[in-house]
Structures are given as C-alpha cells and as structure tokens.
Scaffold this motif. Structure first.
Motif, PDB file in Angstrom:
ATOM      1  N   HIS A 203       0.841  -1.203   0.000  1.00 41.44           N
ATOM      2  CA  HIS A 203       0.000   0.000   0.000  1.00 41.44           C
ATOM      3  C   HIS A 203       0.873   1.249   0.000  1.00 41.44           C
ATOM      4  O   HIS A 203       1.838   1.346   0.738  1.00 41.44           O
ATOM      5  CB  HIS A 203      -0.890   0.037   1.244  1.00 41.44           C
ATOM      6  CG  HIS A 203      -1.965  -1.002   1.258  1.00 41.44           C
ATOM      7  ND1 HIS A 203      -2.358  -1.686   0.135  1.00 41.44           N
ATOM      8  CD2 HIS A 203      -2.736  -1.481   2.272  1.00 41.44           C
ATOM      9  CE1 HIS A 203      -3.324  -2.523   0.451  1.00 41.44           C
ATOM     10  NE2 HIS A 203      -3.570  -2.431   1.732  1.00 41.44           N
TER      11      HIS A 203
ATOM     12  N   SER B 207       2.258   2.382  -2.756  1.00 41.62           N
ATOM     13  CA  SER B 207       3.104   2.349  -3.945  1.00 41.62           C
ATOM     14  C   SER B 207       2.267   2.610  -5.198  1.00 41.62           C
ATOM     15  O   SER B 207       1.298   1.889  -5.474  1.00 41.62           O
ATOM     16  CB  SER B 207       3.783   0.984  -4.060  1.00 41.62           C
ATOM     17  OG  SER B 207       4.240   0.802  -5.384  1.00 41.62           O
ATOM     18  N   LEU B 208       2.637   3.620  -5.931  1.00 41.12           N
ATOM     19  CA  LEU B 208       1.965   3.938  -7.188  1.00 41.12           C
ATOM     20  C   LEU B 208       2.040   2.770  -8.156  1.00 41.12           C
ATOM     21  O   LEU B 208       1.035   2.368  -8.755  1.00 41.12           O
ATOM     22  CB  LEU B 208       2.621   5.169  -7.813  1.00 41.12           C
ATOM     23  CG  LEU B 208       2.103   5.602  -9.171  1.00 41.12           C
ATOM     24  CD1 LEU B 208       0.797   6.350  -9.017  1.00 41.12           C
ATOM     25  CD2 LEU B 208       3.128   6.458  -9.903  1.00 41.12           C
TER      26      LEU B 208
ATOM     27  N   GLN C 117       2.583  -0.426  -7.650  1.00 34.69           N
ATOM     28  CA  GLN C 117       1.995  -1.699  -7.237  1.00 34.69           C
ATOM     29  C   GLN C 117       0.493  -1.589  -6.957  1.00 34.69           C
ATOM     30  O   GLN C 117      -0.239  -2.553  -7.171  1.00 34.69           O
ATOM     31  CB  GLN C 117       2.706  -2.238  -5.976  1.00 34.69           C
ATOM     32  CG  GLN C 117       4.213  -2.320  -6.098  1.00 34.69           C
ATOM     33  CD  GLN C 117       4.671  -3.134  -7.288  1.00 34.69           C
ATOM     34  OE1 GLN C 117       4.302  -4.297  -7.425  1.00 34.69           O
ATOM     35  NE2 GLN C 117       5.441  -2.533  -8.184  1.00 34.69           N
ATOM     36  N   CYS C 118       0.043  -0.446  -6.459  1.00 38.16           N
ATOM     37  CA  CYS C 118      -1.336  -0.364  -5.950  1.00 38.16           C
ATOM     38  C   CYS C 118      -2.225   0.645  -6.665  1.00 38.16           C
ATOM     39  O   CYS C 118      -3.438   0.651  -6.429  1.00 38.16           O
ATOM     40  CB  CYS C 118      -1.337  -0.047  -4.463  1.00 38.16           C
ATOM     41  SG  CYS C 118      -0.705  -1.400  -3.478  1.00 38.16           S
ATOM     42  N   ALA C 119      -1.673   1.527  -7.456  1.00 36.59           N
ATOM     43  CA  ALA C 119      -2.543   2.476  -8.151  1.00 36.59           C
ATOM     44  C   ALA C 119      -2.935   1.903  -9.507  1.00 36.59           C
ATOM     45  O   ALA C 119      -2.280   1.005 -10.029  1.00 36.59           O
ATOM     46  CB  ALA C 119      -1.852   3.819  -8.323  1.00 36.59           C
ATOM     47  N   THR C 120      -4.035   2.437 -10.032  1.00 37.88           N
ATOM     48  CA  THR C 120      -4.537   1.905 -11.300  1.00 37.88           C
ATOM     49  C   THR C 120      -4.574   2.994 -12.363  1.00 37.88           C
ATOM     50  O   THR C 120      -4.513   4.178 -12.079  1.00 37.88           O
ATOM     51  CB  THR C 120      -5.963   1.333 -11.133  1.00 37.88           C
ATOM     52  OG1 THR C 120      -6.800   2.343 -10.607  1.00 37.88           O
ATOM     53  CG2 THR C 120      -5.970   0.125 -10.231  1.00 37.88           C
TER      54      THR C 120
ATOM     55  N   PRO D  65      -3.389  -2.172 -13.125  1.00 44.07           N
ATOM     56  CA  PRO D  65      -2.397  -1.617 -12.205  1.00 44.07           C
ATOM     57  C   PRO D  65      -1.367  -0.815 -12.998  1.00 44.07           C
ATOM     58  O   PRO D  65      -1.076  -1.150 -14.158  1.00 44.07           O
ATOM     59  CB  PRO D  65      -1.757  -2.826 -11.543  1.00 44.07           C
ATOM     60  CG  PRO D  65      -2.294  -4.022 -12.228  1.00 44.07           C
ATOM     61  CD  PRO D  65      -3.384  -3.617 -13.161  1.00 44.07           C
TER      62      PRO D  65
END
Lengths: 499, 499, 499, 499
Positions: B98, B100-101, B103-106, B121
């Motif tokens: 959580h 991390s752009l 790894q966790c942003a879409t 992702p």
C-alpha cells in the motif's frame, strides 16, 4: 503571463459570422475482452463542433431568491457591478468574484519561444456572459424584499449592503409554489407569498411568470435555478412519474407526490428554458428527463458542489491514486442558518435521545450574567480520512473546514448559469451524423459544479474533480480546434545535445 | 474490472525481440505573442519511443540503510517476499505494498462494448521490476545490523520483524562516508562504521563498493538512493563546484565544501549508475549535473514527496483551480524519531528561547508516580489553508495529519527505484534526431515522487501533483502507442436520437 | 439566582467607617518528616484582615497604549461607558465585558431554606473599581492617536469605532522610553514619540509624567501596566541589577543592560504606584524586587495569561489529576498582527531555513488574477496533549484555538487593574504581628491572571488555574469572615431518616 | 516529594481497633433572602466520621464481562498482578494503572519546615482495596471465554494477552438475563448464554449466582457493576415502578417494562450488595431507589465518565469561570467497536437519510487492488466550544480526541469499585443524630466518576469536575481530621519583615 484574450491559429477551425466550426480528431480507445486477454484498441474519430459566438442578453430566475444563496448572489453581483468597496475590521474589501471558475480560474495556453508561460482566464476560452450583465429575478415563499432578506441571512457585511440598499429594496420575489407536504412544518410561518390553485394552475402561473420576466427584461436567454430549501424526496410512482404523458397527467390530477420543484422544472422545459437543480432532491423524475430529451431542453443537477464535497472528492482521488488504501471517510456537518429548520424537521422522525449537554447546563445556569439568550453557529465541517499504508500502518487525515456556505455557493451558481448558457450554444456531430445537435439534454459536462452530477441514462458518473474539470476544459479547447492538455512536456525532457 | 495485463492493438507500434518501437503523434501548441495579441499555434510532432522490454536483475544500494526508511523498506520487502502475516491488536495484518503507485494504483484503460470499465495496475503499463525481486544493500555510519536497526526505528511491529530476524540480522551495512562538518554533532556517537582517508580515497572506495555489490549479486542494473539524514547545504563555490573538472579536482583537493552526498553521486555517475537524492540538500551542484549529462547517467531529486507536501500541492491545486484565492498556508511539523537530532542541531543556531512548557512543569513535578522518564512523540503535522472567498468572505481549512513517515516513504522509494529503472530503458527521438537517445540526464518525469523536483537546466518545474501523474502516465501510454487520456467522454454526451 | 450584592452576617467581622476587620481562623497543616515516617500536623492560625471599603478614583497608564491591547482596552471601555450598539453581519452587538473575571464570573454563595442556590458576580465580593470609571492614559513610541491606532490594529469593528472617533482621536500617547537595543530593528520606523536624554533623565521624565497624570485627572490611585511589545531579556549583572543601590546607580551610569521596562518599573516604585508587567521579559531584576519590598509598593507579573496558556494549565491539571500520564504537550503558535515584527527579529538569529512553501509558489504564480498583494493571518494556535493510558494505551487530544488575542487580553488587563487596586486596600496580620501590613510586595494573589506568575522570593509557584482562582476567591471570602468553599455538601449526603 | 503513606497528628481523631473516629468542624453557610437583601450566614456544624479501617477481601461481578470494558479490566488487572512486560513497536510496555484516580493521582499534604512539598497517592488517604487483590467474575450473554472475548475486543496487545492466556481461558461468564426487547435486534446472535424462565425466576437465579460467587471465593464484600451494552429506556409506569412493593410485584407479574438491569440491581439490593450502573439507562426507577434507601444498600450511577464528557465539563468550567460566554458546544461521536451495533439499532428509528458517501464510491470501485473488504474505525470525537468574548469577539476551540474508550473506562471502573467499597466503610453523624449512619443510599460522593451522576432525591447535581474531586478529597480528609484544602497559602504572602 496572463492573456485576457487570445486567438487560435488552427487550420481546422473556420468562423463564419457568429458561427465557429471546428473539425476535430477525437482520440480515444476501447477495450476488447476476448479469449486471449484484454486488448486495447486505440481509435481516432472525426468530430465537428459548431459554436454560436454571440453572447445573448441573459437572465436568471432563482427559486428561493430570498434565501441565503439567492441574496448573496444578488448583492454580490450588484457589489461587483458598482465596484463597491467597504470597510471591515480587517481593512477595506473590494467586490470580487473569488470562487468562480469562469471568472477567477485560469487555463494553460503554452509557452512562447522565449520560454514564457501563458495562461488565460477560463472565461477567455469562449465568449461567455459577464456576470455583471445578468438580469436577476425569481420566486420566494416570503414577501420580504431582497435587502431585508440579505440582512436576515447574516452573510454579507452591513457596510456593503447599505450601499446598494435602494436597489435591493426594490426587488420583490414573485409568489412561489408552496406545498407544506414537501418541506419542514415550520416553513409555514414564512410562506406569505404563494401561488394559489391546483398544481396545474400553478404550472400555468409559473410558465407565465417565466414568459413575463423574459419579455419585461428583453432577454434573449433565460436560465432557471433552484436554490430554495431542500424538499423531501417525492415517492416515484408508476403511472405518475414514469413518462412525459404520465407526468403531465399527474399534474393535472393534482397528484400529491408531484413536488413543487418538479412543477418548476416541467414549466421550464415546456417553455424551452434550461433548468438547474441545486438541491439534493429528486426533481428529475424519469418522465421529466424524457420530456427534456424530447423537447431538447438542457437540464442539470443535483446539488451545488460547494466546499466539503468538492474537497472529499479531491481527497479520495489523491489518496487512492497514490496507491493508499482509504478505509473510511467519516463526515460531520454542523449546519448554521436556515438549514437548522430542516434539521428540526428531521428530529421529529428520530427516537428521543438523551441529551448529553445537560452536563454543562448547570454551569451555564450558575452564570446568569452571561446567558440571557440563544446562540447562532457558523457552518463548519469535519471529515476524517483513514488510510491503510505500508504493511499495517495507518494514516489519518482530519480536515476541518470553516466557511460560510453561501459565499462558496454564489460564485458556483454564477458559473452554472454562465456555463449552461454557453454550452447550449455549442452543437456537435460525429462522422455518423448528418446534422449538428446539442449535447444530450442532461448536461453532464457541468459535473464539476454539482455534488451528485446527473448523466444521460446508461452512462457512468465521473466523480473525480480533476477529471470533471479536464472534461470541460478539453471540450472547450476542442471547440477552438485545440487538442487536450497532455502534460507530457516532451520538449523539456530531450537530451542536451543530439544529432 | 481489473486487468492485470493487457495488450495494445496499435498499428503504430512494432515489437522486435526485446525492443518495442512506437510511432507517436505528439499534439502540443506554442504561443506567439505579437502586435495583434496572443496567438496559440497548435502543432503535431512525430515522435518515436523505443523501449527495452527485458526486466533486468536489479539491485539498490541505500545510503543510510540502517535508518528508519532503509530498515522499513528492507523489512517490508522481505515481509512481502515471504507473504508474512502477523498479529496485532486490530487483527491479523498481511504484508502489502500500500502506498506504492506502481503496485497499488490503477490506470484507466477504457470500456468494452457492454459498457464495462477496465482499469489496470500502473505496473501493467510496461514490464517493471517486481519489488520482491530487488537485491537490497547499502551503507550506514552505524555498524548495527538491519534487524537491530529496524527494532530501534520503532516503525514495524515486533511480531513481524521476529519472523525475518535471521535474514535481517545477516545484513550489515557497508562502511560509509562521514563528515561531521555536514551533520549534527550528536551523529558522531553513532558513527562507528566509516570509510577512512581523503575525499578522493573515499570516492574510490565507494566506487569499488558499488562494483563489488553489482558483481557479488550478479546484477544487471543498480540504483543508488540517498535516504540518510539531511546534510547541511554545501556552500557552492566558483572553482570547486561549477564544472565536472572543478568538481573532480575539488575532491582531489579534499575541499571542505564537497559534501558526502556529492561524493556518492559522483561515484555513481562515474560508474554509470543512476542516483536518486531523497533528502532536501544540494547534492547536485552544477558540475555534477553537467557530469551526469556528459556521461548520460540518470539522476533525480530532491526529497521524497511523502504525506504532507504531496497533500499541500493537491490542496493548492484544488483551491486555486476552483478560483479561490488561497492567501496563506501555515505549516507546522512536529517530528518524531531521529529527525529530532537534527532539530537539536538547528537549535544551536537559534537565539535562546524561553520555554513556555514551564507552566506545566510543576504539575508534572507534583506527580512522581507517573513521571519517571522521557517521552517519544509520533509524526504529526498541521497545515492551514486560508482562502479569500466571494466578496470578503474567508474559508479556513485545517488539515491534521498523523502518520509514520517511513511507512509512507518506503513504498515511494520502491516506486522511485522501479520507475527509474524503467525509464532508463526508454529512448526517444523526434523528427529532427537521427538516433534514439535517453531523456535528459535529469529525469524530471519522476517529479510526482519528489518534493522539490529537479528539471533539466532552463526548463520549468511543474508542482501540480495531478499534472505530474498525468505526465508519467501519458508518456508510458505513448510508449505503447496510446494517445493521452482526455477525459472528454464525448460518446456519453451525444443526443439520444440523431439522424 | 443571581445576587448582585449581599451582606454577611458574621460575628467575627466588624465595620468601622470605611474599615472592615475580619477575625479569621485559618486552617492549614504542615508536614513533619521524621524517623517514623511522614506526619501531617493540622493547625488553626488566627488571622485578621483589614479592608478599606472606599473605592478610590483610579487611573491606569498603559505602556504601549497605541498597541493592539491598549487600543482594544480603551475603545472597549468607552464602548461600555456609552452603552454602544453596532451592526455586524451576525446582527447587532452590544458593548460588554465578557472575559472579565471580576465583571462576568460568579462565585457560589449558598442555598436558602427552600433549596434555591445563590451566586454573586465576583465584583460583589468586595467594593471594586467599575471599569467604566477608569481614567486611561499612557505612553507609546508612536505619535498616532488612539483612534488611528485602533483602526490599524484591525481588532474592533469600524462600525463601533466610528461612534467614539471624536473621543479616541483626542487621546495622544505620551512620549515613551525607547531603546533600539531591546527591540526588533524594524520598530525604529514607528518610533516618532520618544523621550530624549540619558536613562536617568528618562527615569525623571517618566516619574514626572506619572505625577502629572495623577494630578491632572485628580486620581486617588494610579496603576501602571506594561502592554508594549516584548523586550529581549536584559543580561542580569552583578554590580548593576542585584540591589536597589546598584540598580539606581546603574541607571545613573546609563548602563546598556538596564531595559526600558525596568526604568518604568523603577519610576513607579519610587512614586509608590503599583506596577504590572504584561510581557514575558525580566523587568523585575533582583534589585527592583528588593526596592519594591523596601518601599512596600505592589508589583506583579509576568505576561498576561490569555487563551492558550490558561488552557494548557487546565488541561495538564485535568489529565494529571485524573491519573493519566501526560507525556507530551506540543504547541504551535501562528501569530498575527504586530507580533510578527518580533518574529522577523527572531529570524535574524536563526540559521537560514529552506522554505517549503516554494512547492505552492508556482501554482500561485500561475494565477495572477487572484494574487496581487500580501495576506494577513489571524491568531490561531494548536496544542496537542499526549497521554499514556491504561496498559500501554495512548490518548491524544488536539486543541485548535482561533481567537483575537487582544479581545482576550483587554478584559484580563482590566481585571489586573481592578484586583491590584483592590488588594492594595487589604491588609492582614497573624498572631505574631502587632500591626496590619500589606501582603508581600510581589502580589502572587493575582497569579490566576498571569502566565509566569511571580511569587515572593523563596515561595513556590502554583500553576493550577483552579487553585489560583480558589486562592483569590477564598482570600476575598476571608476578608468578609467566610470560610473557604469546601464543596463537601454534607447536608446533601445524609441518610433519609435518622434518629 | 511522594509519601506513599502518612499519619495525621490530629487531636480530634481517635483510633480504636479497626475503628477510627474523627470529630470534625464542618464550615458552611446558608443564605437568607429577605426584605433587606441577600444575607449570608456562616455556620460551623459538629460532625463525626467513623471509618472501618479493615480492608475486606473484595470481589466484583461485572454484567457484560465479555465486552470490551470487562475484558480490558480483567486482563489489565492480571497483567498488573503478574507485573507483565510486553513488546510493542514503540518499545517495551509495563503493566500499569494509568488513568486510575486512586492508584495514580496524588493529593497535597503540605510543606515541612524546609519548604519541601509533600504529596501522597490518593489511595494513601485511607486503607483501600488493592486492585491486584480483586476477585473478578460476572455475567455475559455470550459463552465466549475471557481470552477469546479479549482478542475479539481489539483493545489489548496480543503480545500481552498471550502471556495470561491460560488464566483468561479458564474464565467463563455466568449465564445472563437477556431480553431482546431492551437491546438491538442483532444482539440475538451473540446470546448463547442466557438464564431461562420468568423475570422472577431470573431474579432468583441472579441472587443465587451472587451468593455463590461470594461463598466460593470467600469474599467479605462484593460489588456489582453494569458494563454491558446500553439498554433502551424502560417506560416508567405508575403501578409498576413507583414503590418497592410495585417493583417486586412487577417482577412477579413478568411486566415487559422491567428491564434486565433493574432485575440485577433489585437482586443486588435484596442481597445487600452495592450496585453501580455504568450505562446511560434508567435502571434506577423510583421504587428501586426507595428499596435501596430502605435496605440501606449503596447504589450509584449513571454512565462511566470517560474522556469526552469529563473533558466537556472541564471546558465549560474553565470558560465560564473565566467570565467568557460559552455560546455553543457541538459534539460529534464517531464510535468504533461494538457500540456500532446499537447505532444500527438507532438507525431503525430514524427517517431514511441519503448517504453522501456515494461521492467517493466510484473512486473506490476503480481500485479493486485496495478494496476487498470492510474497515473498522477507532474511537474519535470532536467537540467545538464557541464563546463570545469582549465586545463582539469570537473564540472557537476545537478539541479532537483519539482514544480507545475501554482503556479509559477500565481504570475508572476500578476506581468506582475501590471507592464504593471504601465509602461503605465510612459512617457519619451530625449533632442532631444519636447513631452513626451510612451516607444516603445514593452515593453522590462518587459523582467525579460518572457522566450523569445520581444524587439523593431533592438534592442538586454538581457537574463541575474540580468540585466533584474536591468533594471526595475533602470528605476523605475529614475522616482523618483534616480541614479542606483552601489553596490560600497565606504564609507565602506575608510581608518580608514585620514587627
């Protein structure tokens, strides 16, 4: 550097008289989900935009003119028109339009060859109505003139209001549609200025009031804006609200679940006048939306997007787009002014609750010097944003907001009027269409300004504030032949020397 | 719907072996300010992007490995690698990325014909290093192993750390460059692990440490990241810092104003290893930037953009782009952990101040049951945003933020490593260039992740967070042949029926 | 029920002419720490209090009359004297003394036989000066009249000030002692109204100004109150500040470490006029305190206890007296108005700091519509109270305070003047003393009103606000023959039926 | 200096065996309101206090043992008993009783001849039960053992609980009285441990459970404490609740408006066991209070005074006693844990409300990586205190409180048990009484610990926290022959030299 106006040297744009036509490559893409996975297919569609450049003489009729929002908008516009200056303990204040996207926000134009960056006010993107030129009128269930109402609102400084007292005192709201069944019981006391008769008669009266206002003020265009107290939801019923025919028959039948706002909106559509709903109520029943589409009249709602909601959407956007897991948003509203009346109303429906304030009552009681009368709170709000962060961590952001809601609402209402007027001058067509058309009757392009933005049936809602703004900005750019802002700035990323 | 991977069906993209080439129409515009006003000239430039699709075996060397950020990153990656789960009073926590752009942003892909919206992702935009695969090492002026350092940091739960104790205990930071002249005096006590010799000898040692780390771990790529305590600014001098030659000679002369961080960065450039500066210090003196450009080595800084600054930029963006007049931002930082050491240092420079805390001292003194020892505050911050609103009104937003900074910093550091690695695999050319080239050595494309983002000499800084994100997202889209997101959604705005 | 006045039917109190004498049993206890442990020995001492009941015609001279506090006090008193009413956007406001302990707080009297509870205003405890009757004058380094200064202060509403403009405009501060060596350099610009000559000549001038003011206004009593900007600490030196003789010689020697405030205080003592220090500076050097004791002149300080500090002491008291372990209090002050000048001064002594505000600068720069000039923040403060609770838990209380400091300071200054005047009319003696005497020259009985309350040499400071209030209240009760409030209410705890 | 114990050298106190008798002069005054105004008549009454010094073996039975408060109290006491130490990310934590007035707060004793100030823990005022010696048991509608319940509560650290797992697992709550009619419907799911039968049978069962618990644990004294979820108010009816006889008959009649808590309290009184009500419900109907008075059994309530309410009373006290006009207190509670269940219940009674959270729902929906499941907020609260200050000014204090309520409640519950046990050992008589008696059955002396403190019929409620504390402290001092603390410290105010 600020450019108050600018031209576009675009070969794909032609101007003929008052008509500007832009031939536009619309770049988009669609998804194909098949056996071999998700495939994105980019595509470029040919669009044409036709914009009428003539800015018409425009008026607005506010439903709830004598309320806080209505009087703030009216006195603020007059203060600007007269370039008023007034004294406050913080020093002199000059009339302004702070908080208005069209008047005070800017849009990026580009750089010149020296590297100077140019921006322009939003209002320079296309010819728009100047708020100072707006003719303002409307309805209210109270007879109070606008000066008295403005004083009662406790929003604008007396030192300002007194300078436009003569003008404001001459403004008298028209009699309004009133149905005690849709508002708090205590509103009855204020209601000394109402339209009599059946719902159908009220509809007819309202239509006449609109026509008269347009004629008396020699308006080329009129916009209707609901800014009165929030009604309760009407109960949407088969046979009454589902088609245009049902709706009109429902009004004729004096059906108790036809709300006053629906009567105003129906009247506006039948008069081909755009209608905007600034409260969180279900004015736009299915039959009404179909009526607007059939008559090709612009409608939009719901609920002005002032401070807190606007902010909430930014926060959610920020946190989630950073990859943080927003786990809770807790909101609290502590409302001042008239909204309190509706709160009392809500209390009637609640089970009795034991007040904890009794804890301090006897301390208060011990000091009769200080406590002869009641108090009057401002508008404040607290929101808390909880996020799960890396490996079990917690991030808590508490946001406390103090403001006077009407001072945020008034410039936003002006934007709604100005932009609604503007977008009804824009028509478009794609390669499949023969003629130009207005956008869909539900003007979702105005989503940036509304809390619960309406969209045409079957299309998704976009809540991200920055996406909503980009949508509006990029469509306005398109009408002038400009591609969207992409923020890539590749020219600034090139290697120092190259061959 | 989430698409963990996707393909692009773009005729303008070709893949040959590990190389993908995209032919791209870059739409931009420039301004011509002449006698007849401001004119915008839209233009379309032909670009090509070449991306190496092979994800190399990658390592990172952290300067300040044993600090809060370094140990949090290291233990967090190992927790993820082993899919750890641990018990807390709130319940079980699972390792995650959580914050991390990558790894966790879409990112938005589009809709299929049924109207389903697809997102992916960020890491699916191009092949990127998996953080679980990173080889982690680095320097610290303290000999403490990483387990001991992590415990001392008070960031990660003991119940998690104990599960990877064996691995972390085997990690010993390399001896580090230390110059008491650049840090707080009390850092001396921790400094039991330093590189001896002159500055030039230190440079040579550091270069060898980098080569050895790469070789021992069979790395294809290495990134250097400064995450140690902030140094004081070096005094930039003509004759010492202004050209690559001066800089190297300055190091040879053991000049006292060459900071440790500049030695690390010089070593990295000479070894052709990208270097990222995560602190607000002037590591990147003019001669060093020129050296990076000459050697075509990527550098970027300054200062990790964690919570509060990130937020501040969003707030300013939000308020001003809404047409509100932000009149003041007042910030307060109440720092915990090691940062306190530097605060003490700062105090030395201040005039003596009379503490007001004495007011409560005697109350504390009255209660020896509760007060045997000292206290240890968390990281909290308060910012206040004052805006002038409509006609003299005021809007005050207070934002209180509670978080553990290292838990926000660690995923952001991972993003910096992963995206720096990625962008050094991307080359581009425009119509005027014969060959493909890397971007300018100063990788401003990473601005989203840094507080005071560097840009190539002579180019402006963009601070708007949403513009920074759009820049990165749209460039990655371009490498795959996709036009930028324009948010216009014209298809959803078409009239209901047309001919 | 509120009793605006009351009598006491106490056999131990006698009134003769203007003199009231109370014979009082003072219950206390002392501790004997011996071999067999700690032993408490209760004791009852016989005291007599003699109070002069005549309320004298009283004046106050404010040092810093033209500052925010001075002009707020002056205009507020005149507004009350004339019973002014003025219009604000919240509605009409009437002049009042809210925030004054003597005028607005109440004290518990008891119950009558029907169970009705009686309270009285604090000012009813003994005859006190009515603030409306105060003669106000003073010094300022600026020539500005009090109306102009009050406008410049941005504290009081213009709509109020305009009603007393004629009176305020006639008030001109006396020339003041000015020493650039003790204040911020930028104060020099304001200093157009200063006393020339050596320090001894200044002392003589100030003494004459006091005598003249008393005579011209036919005052029976005068109080001097420092409310100017805070001076830097003087460096207390052997040979200059340690005895009355050294102090007077030091002034004669024009010693640079004799501060202006010490000159004023020395002048007051030599004229036998009580002196109160409202700033956090070391006016009261050892020789001055001895001089006051020798001359039996009342002095008290330091620093007005307005909002935040007052609150802090309540919080600490509350938390610790509940058995919670307060582990940290973190405070932040964001000062408005003139205090900023001294902040600038402080900055000169600080090491340069890199401003983080640059992050938002370019956004601001992008919008020249909104940003032509500077901004001016209010007074706000944040304090955070961290406590360790049961078995490792944490309690965090954040307190955010918005207020205008001068509006809190003015009524508190009035209380200081009124109560200082009152307590100098009270004399006491215990069994060991032949004659009545004033209290010790350091009037610690006023601690409730001061941030860093002075106490006679060798006696402890009490910081608990509720203890400070109880001290003052119980001593005033004692002068009227009443035992202290014990809050036991045993009569309400008796069994229902008893035999 | 801290004195853990002390003796009192008072001639008016005699100790005989386990009995201490104090002859005490109680100073008070009453008001006579007559034609000639308000007159205060001071008086001194002779009281005697008789205190049993033997500390009995004491047990407590908690109603709602398996809830957050019950499990926190139980595990916290065991952690203290075993002197547990556990690891957290902030470092090691040792078991403690922070937050307990009796264990951690201090009381002022006096100074010795050297001027050293002595304080003692509150528990040293008289012999009190050591919380470590308490025998703990109770009822719960859930069968879960105390270890499982404690884990489910998410209050105590797993690293602590695991150390006393064996002991806690052996603790099984007794079957409890359950009436779905008085609680939220969803409580039904937890209710697997209930007493069958009619209300009268339940009463008999509960009485037997009390007798058995006392006997099995060889207790000399037992206290019953309600700490279960709040019941709805019972509807107090003539014929059912108004006299002891009605009440007992009502139980026999199985009247639906006799609540479970009233059954427990009736059982306790009939068994002559003190009963404390920790929730805001009307357990103490008129007939029950009369029964307690008739049977001379101590009862007290209502509602534990934890964080926020305690604080609110301090704030009101502080502001008003400073002469400020507190105009509004606005409170917001955002509850975590089980309280949520009752909130759901409450919602059933409310009119439907349109959720505003939908604004962020689609953003959340756009990011399925982060959002698989639900969230669980902590306990936080916001209160705002608005005051009118000098001449129309405004002071706004916002207080944000983050805490885990059970960690504040548990030490307060211990104080209630310990002090209730103590005060039932104290008897008193005034001059009119022949024999010693307990205080009135409604132990208002414990008001400091309860939100809505009960008082004997016809006597006023004191809400000021500092007055409540003084009441308790001064009564305990009286039992040892000490006069109340008066805070006058006259000895520190005497003139320097006197004759």
């Amino acid at each position: 550097m600020l450019a108050n106006e600018f031209s576009v040297d675009a070969p794909n744009v032609t101007i003929k008289g008052e008509e500007m036509v832009s031939h536009y490559d619309y770049h988009t893409s669609h998804v194909v989900a098949g056996a071999d996975g998700i495939k994105i297919v980019p595509e470029t569609k040919k669009f044409e935009f036709k914009t009428n450049l003539h800015v018409p003489k425009t008026g607005v009729m506010l439903i709830g003119w004598g309320g806080n929002n209505g009087t703030t908008l009216t006195s603020g516009v007059y203060a600007n028109t007269h370039n008023l200056v007034w004294d406050t303990k913080r020093g002199e204040v000059k009339a302004n339009y702070h908080g208005s996207l069209t008047q005070c926000a800017t849009t990026y134009l580009g750089q010149d060859e020296k590297g100077t960056t140019y921006v322009a006010p939003f209002k320079a993107l296309l010819p728009m109505v100047n708020p100072n030129d707006l003719v303002i009128g409307g309805w209210d269930i109270s007879k109070l003139n606008i000066y008295e109402s403005a004083r009662r609102a406790h929003v604008m400084e007396p030192a300002m209001l007194v300078q436009i007292k003569d003008e404001l005192e001459k403004m008298h709201p028209l009699p309004a549609v009133f149905d005690i069944n849709f508002v708090a019981p205590n509103q009855k006391d204020r209601a000394d200025n109402v339209i009599p008769g059946t719902k159908w008669e009220q509809l007819e009266t309202v239509r006449k009031q609109m026509r008269d206002f347009k004629e008396q003020n020699k308006l080329e265009k009129l916009i209707i804006l609901w800014t009165a107290n929030t009604e309760r939801y009407c109960e949407v019923k088969e046979g009454v609200h589902m088609t245009p025919e049902q709706l009109l028959q429902g009004i004729k039948n004096n059906d108790p679940e036809i709300s006053p706002s629906t009567i105003y909106a129906t009247a506006a559509i039948l008069e081909h006048i755009p209608y905007i709903n600034g409260s969180p109520q279900n004015t736009f029943v299915p039959g009404l939306i179909q009526l607007a589409e059939r008559e090709d009249v612009a409608i939009m709602g719901d609920d002005f997007k002032t401070g807190q909601t606007k902010f909430k959407s930014v926060m959610a956007d920020f946190l989630i787009s950073s990859g943080l897991k927003l786990t809770a948003v807790v909101s609290y509203n502590h409302l001042g002014n008239n909204d309190g009346l509706n709160l009392d109303f809500e209390k009637c429906f609640r089970s009795k609750q034991i007040s904890k304030s009794s804890v301090i009552d006897d301390m208060v009681g011990y000091n009769p010097i200080l406590y002869p009368e009641g108090a009057h709170p401002d508008h404040r709000a607290l929101d808390e944003y909880d996020s799960d962060i890396f490996c079990g961590g917690k991030n808590i952001i508490s946001v406390h907001n103090t403001c006077e809601d009407s001072l945020l609402a008034a410039p936003l209402m002006l934007d709604l009027i100005i932009l609604m007027e503007l977008f009804t001058r824009v028509e478009l067509k794609d390669e499949t269409m023969k003629d130009f058309h207005h956008m869909n009757a539900v003007y979702s392009v105005l989503s940036f300004l509304l809390k619960a933005p309406r969209t045409p049936t079957g299309t998704p809602v976009i809540n991200s504030l920055f996406q909503q703004r980009a949508c509006m900005e990029n469509i306005l750019r398109a009408t002038r032949g400009l591609q969207p802002l992409n923020n890539m700035h590749l020219e600034w990323k090139m290697p120092v020397k190259h061959n």
